[in-house]
Design an enzyme around this catalytic site. Structure first.
Site, PDB file in Angstrom:
ATOM      1  N   ASP A  88       1.293   4.966   0.270  1.00 29.58           N
ATOM      2  CA  ASP A  88       0.524   6.101   0.785  1.00 29.58           C
ATOM      3  C   ASP A  88       1.216   7.423   0.463  1.00 29.58           C
ATOM      4  O   ASP A  88       2.414   7.463   0.119  1.00 29.58           O
ATOM      5  CB  ASP A  88       0.370   5.922   2.310  1.00 29.58           C
ATOM      6  CG  ASP A  88      -0.943   6.483   2.846  1.00 29.58           C
ATOM      7  OD1 ASP A  88      -1.576   7.297   2.153  1.00 29.58           O
ATOM      8  OD2 ASP A  88      -1.329   6.102   3.978  1.00 29.58           O
ATOM      9  N   LYS A 121       0.884  -1.169   0.000  1.00 30.19           N
ATOM     10  CA  LYS A 121       0.000   0.000   0.000  1.00 30.19           C
ATOM     11  C   LYS A 121       0.916   1.212   0.000  1.00 30.19           C
ATOM     12  O   LYS A 121       1.669   1.423   0.948  1.00 30.19           O
ATOM     13  CB  LYS A 121      -0.881  -0.027   1.252  1.00 30.19           C
ATOM     14  CG  LYS A 121      -1.785   1.187   1.422  1.00 30.19           C
ATOM     15  CD  LYS A 121      -2.735   0.949   2.605  1.00 30.19           C
ATOM     16  CE  LYS A 121      -3.485   2.189   3.013  1.00 30.19           C
ATOM     17  NZ  LYS A 121      -4.302   1.944   4.220  1.00 30.19           N
ATOM     18  N   ASP A 176     -10.777   7.217   3.004  1.00 29.50           N
ATOM     19  CA  ASP A 176     -10.659   6.718   4.378  1.00 29.50           C
ATOM     20  C   ASP A 176     -12.038   6.580   5.010  1.00 29.50           C
ATOM     21  O   ASP A 176     -12.189   5.993   6.078  1.00 29.50           O
ATOM     22  CB  ASP A 176      -9.819   7.679   5.235  1.00 29.50           C
ATOM     23  CG  ASP A 176      -8.328   7.437   5.049  1.00 29.50           C
ATOM     24  OD1 ASP A 176      -7.965   6.421   4.429  1.00 29.50           O
ATOM     25  OD2 ASP A 176      -7.532   8.267   5.527  1.00 29.50           O
TER      26      ASP A 176
HETATM   27  C1  DGJ Z   1      -3.812   7.307   5.391  1.00 33.99           C
HETATM   28  C2  DGJ Z   1      -4.482   6.112   4.771  1.00 33.99           C
HETATM   29  O1  DGJ Z   1      -5.556   6.488   3.988  1.00 33.99           O
HETATM   30  C3  DGJ Z   1      -4.920   5.165   5.896  1.00 33.99           C
HETATM   31  O2  DGJ Z   1      -5.597   4.076   5.352  1.00 33.99           O
HETATM   32  C4  DGJ Z   1      -3.716   4.744   6.672  1.00 33.99           C
HETATM   33  O3  DGJ Z   1      -2.878   3.972   5.850  1.00 33.99           O
HETATM   34  C5  DGJ Z   1      -2.983   5.951   7.215  1.00 33.99           C
HETATM   35  N1  DGJ Z   1      -2.683   6.893   6.164  1.00 33.99           N
HETATM   36  C6  DGJ Z   1      -1.712   5.528   7.880  1.00 33.99           C
HETATM   37  O4  DGJ Z   1      -0.944   6.576   8.269  1.00 33.99           O
END
Ligand code: DGJ
Length: 722
Positions: A477, A475, A547
């Protein structure tokens, strides 16, 4: 098919149901004579190029009847008589920005050129599409623009991009270089865009076009939560399943602009490309600049068909790699359950319990590295925290694999915490301006991805990590936007290149990693869906949609996202904290790359049973959702009470329909009409065995009045043809 008519002097791009026609004027101006429903012929010169009688529109010095201000210019240039918003502006060696590129030559060929290093629509075979390349030049300055168009043979899609070349002996500077310019001869359209913020991404907003310029843009360094690089134009009177709809999408993850200008003649110019604010590109003699790619879709079958065309294109011609076709693992992510407060033991207990429910992959989110126990520290220190993994992370991965599960991990490669070994060693690697303290967001700085040394370090670190720790999924980010944009490695005259070079740097790192580890599934994320665009989809077949996992809130987000992006692109999770029960959470999250974000050890027995059922549904409907055709049936933006959508198999043999009550509407009837079926075919409701004709399901509908009624109730209906 692409044809040149030497008599009419037109270039015609045809897809099955659309035509795009470019005229070559006697003064060598290129004109956008038509874009819309398929035309068998091309006699279109008519009045389009006759300047109205007013002295305020500058004329061509050799042809008083032609004004670039009022003609439908194919690629509007700045300063040479076209007063509308321009697609191209180049500052020449004399210091002025007057630009005037005209037709020189063209070539037509089967296939499509590669836009490397930019993400782009690719062909699976040269039979899929044809390309037109038009060379244009400004003879006063030697600035050239090569206009690329690719028309698909079986899909109503045209992709476009532009290469600007310095064909002179002096340097020049690009100030604006848009990827596309389209001219429509009227302004009777609604503009539909996707605005939002964190937790509310890609919400549809519809506005009537008015005279003047209407713009959506990002100058955040990423495509952003706030606006998406996509816009649709829906002719007045058109709707979800009928009427003229145009869609424009930019395959780009950085600063962008999409603008529509309605002129005093009631015509509309649409441009899409890199945001010219804080953009510039210096071209030495012989150098060139390639713009990102834009995708254009036209249909006379409404917004729904426009979306389905984008979905087919993205699934077949943008998403790459193993997971283009292979089933994506149903995963559980620990973020909502634990935030950074976890260790190997906790993760293993989540995995064991999840495995027992049928979940296929554990994704370890933020908090596994350096000294990270909260988001204030350690970004950049990509080694496992020994306190959390006393037996080594590789051991935990082995144990998870031994459960028969895959293992995924979180990274935020583009960022660094001030409190990190990486920042202490290389404080100069962050994005910053000389003599100015850079701003900070979420306690982090952005690494300067335009620098090769920064990228090499990140690649080396991640490569070594991934060799030692065999993960199945990453993932990726990205949790803040860029400020203080500058790079110590660029000379002053190239500082305006920084934002685009940053994006190219991120693409380069993603490209190197995905080539080195082609088996890893990459999911992109940016505080949820803050970088949800075609550029990211070229590297990561799925992106975290938001989110926000509340199923009622998700409805507007998913409807908006679906305007351009397919279900296969939308990371979609069920979490513990939300307003409805697990049935509705699951029914909504099934519209995407399904997963869980919760602690399964805390679930009640009833919820566990619901989840077991959802896991079965995930497998049963996977292909229908991922590759079926989406029909939006009731839009939550139009109806305050309920919403519904469906997936229809491409051979119309199967349908999965879902409906949700967002708010109880006392005493009203709820009859849901399906769409996209064959009217003379019969379909069985798999739940109760009832059989209905397609005509009945589409015209009379299914009465859900007594099936779902209360806030948050939902239903999933599966029909198969008999
Ligand atoms: C933002 C992401 O959208 C969340 O799912 C998570 O991974 C957090 N960052 C972690 O810091």
């Amino acid at each position: 098919m692409i044809t040149f008519d030497p008599v009419q002097k037109t270039l015609k791009l045809d897809s099955p149901n659309s035509s795009y026609i470019i005229g070559i004027h006697e003064e060598k101006y290129l004109l956008n004579l038509y874009y819309g429903a398929y035309l068998p012929d091309n006699n279109l010169w008519g009045n389009a190029v006759r300047a109205p009688f007013a002295s305020f529109s500058p004329r061509n010095p050799h042809n008083d009847s032609f004004s670039p201000d009022t003609a439908p210019m194919e690629y509007g240039c700045n300063g040479s008589g076209d007063m509308r918003i321009s697609a191209l502006s180049v500052r020449n060696c004399f210091g002025n920005t007057t630009t005037d590129v005209r037709y020189v030559s063209h070539r037509i060929y089967a296939g499509k050129p590669d836009l490397f290093p930019l993400p782009h629509i690719y062909l699976n075979s040269d039979e899929e599409a044809d390309t037109l390349e038009i060379l244009t030049e400004d003879i006063a300055t030697g600035a050239q623009a090569v206009l690329y168009y690719t028309a698909f043979r079986k899909l109503d899609v045209i992709t476009r991009s532009v290469k600007v070349v310095n064909n002179s002996k002096e340097p020049m500077d690009i100030e604006r270089a848009f990827s596309m310019n389209v001219e429509l001869p009227s302004m009777d359209f609604d503009l539909i865009t996707l605005y939002g913020t964190w937790n509310k991404e890609r919400t549809c907003e519809k506005r009537r076009l008015v005279h003047g310029i209407q713009t959506i843009a990002s100058k955040r360094g990423s495509s952003s939560h706030m606006h998406n690089p996509f816009a649709a134009f829906l002719r007045h009177g058109a709707g979800e399943e009928q009427g003229d709809a145009y869609g424009f999408s930019l395959i780009y993850s950085g600063n962008f602009e999409i603008s529509a200008e309605c002129s005093f003649q009631d015509t509309t110019r649409i441009i899409a490309g890199i945001n010219p604010t804080d953009f510039g590109w210096h071209l030495e003699p012989g150098e060139s600049f390639q713009t990102p790619e834009a995708v254009m879709v036209y249909t006379d079958k409404g917004l729904g068909e426009m979306s389905r065309i984008f979905h087919r294109l993205i699934n077949n011609n943008l998403i790459r790699g193993r997971y283009k076709t292979e089933k994506r693992p149903l995963h559980i992510n620990n973020w909502e359950a634990t935030h950074c407060d976890f260790d190997g033991e906790k993760l293993f207990s989540i995995a064991q319990c999840a495995r027992e429910l049928g979940i296929e992959m554990l994704v370890m989110d933020d908090g596994w590295f350096g000294k990270r126990n909260d988001p204030t520290t350690s970004l950049g220190d990509w080694y496992p925290n020994p306190e959390k993994f006393p037996d080594g992370l590789d051991n935990l991965i082995k144990k998870i694999h031994a459960l028969g599960m895959k293992f995924g991990i979180w990274f935020e490669p583009e960022m660094v915490s001030p409190d990190s070994d990486l920042f202490r060693a290389h404080p100069d690697w962050i994005v910053h301006c000389p003599n100015r303290e850079p701003s900070i967001a979420r306690s982090q700085y952005v690494l300067n991805m335009s620098r090769a040394d920064v990228r090499d370090h990140l690649f080396g670190t991640m490569y070594a990590f991934l060799l030692e720790n065999p993960v199945d999924y990453i993932k990726w980010d990205f949790n803040r936007n860029l400020s203080d944009a500058a790079s110590a490695l660029l000379p002053p005259e190239r500082q305006k290149e920084f934002f685009h070079r940053y994006v190219l740097g991120t693409y380069d790192l993603m490209d190197r990693l995905t080539r080195a580890f082609p088996g890893i599934l990459l999911e992109s994320c940016s505080g949820g869906g803050g970088r949800f665009d075609g550029g990211m989809l070229y590297y990561s077949p799925q992106i975290q949609t938001s989110d926000n996992t509340d199923p009622i809130e998700r409805l507007t987000i998913q409807f908006g996202t679906s305007l351009c992006y397919p279900a296969s692109a939308m990371g979609s999770h069920v979490s513990a904290s939300s307003r409805t029960g697990y049935v509705t959470k699951g029914n909504v999250a099934l519209w995407g790359d399904f997963g869980y974000e919760l602690d399964p050890t805390e679930l009640s027995n009833t919820d566990r049973e619901i989840i077991r059922e959802q896991v079965k549904q995930y497998h049963q409907y996977y292909h229908l959702i991922q590759s079926g055709d989406l029909y939006r049936l009731i839009d939550p933006n139009d109806d305050p009470y309920k919403c519904a959508w469906s997936f229809v198999a491409s051979d119309k043999s199967e349908i999965l329909a879902a409906a949700v009550i967002m708010r109880e509407n006392h005493k009203t009837r709820f009859v849901l009409k399906l769409a996209g079926l064959e009217k003379n075919r019969y379909y069985r409701n798999e739940e109760n065995g009832e059989i209905y004709s397609g005509a009945l399901l589409m015209n009379a509908g299914i009465d859900l009045t007594n099936v779902i009624r209360k806030d948050g109730e939902s239903v999933l209906m599966h029909f198969t043809s008999v």
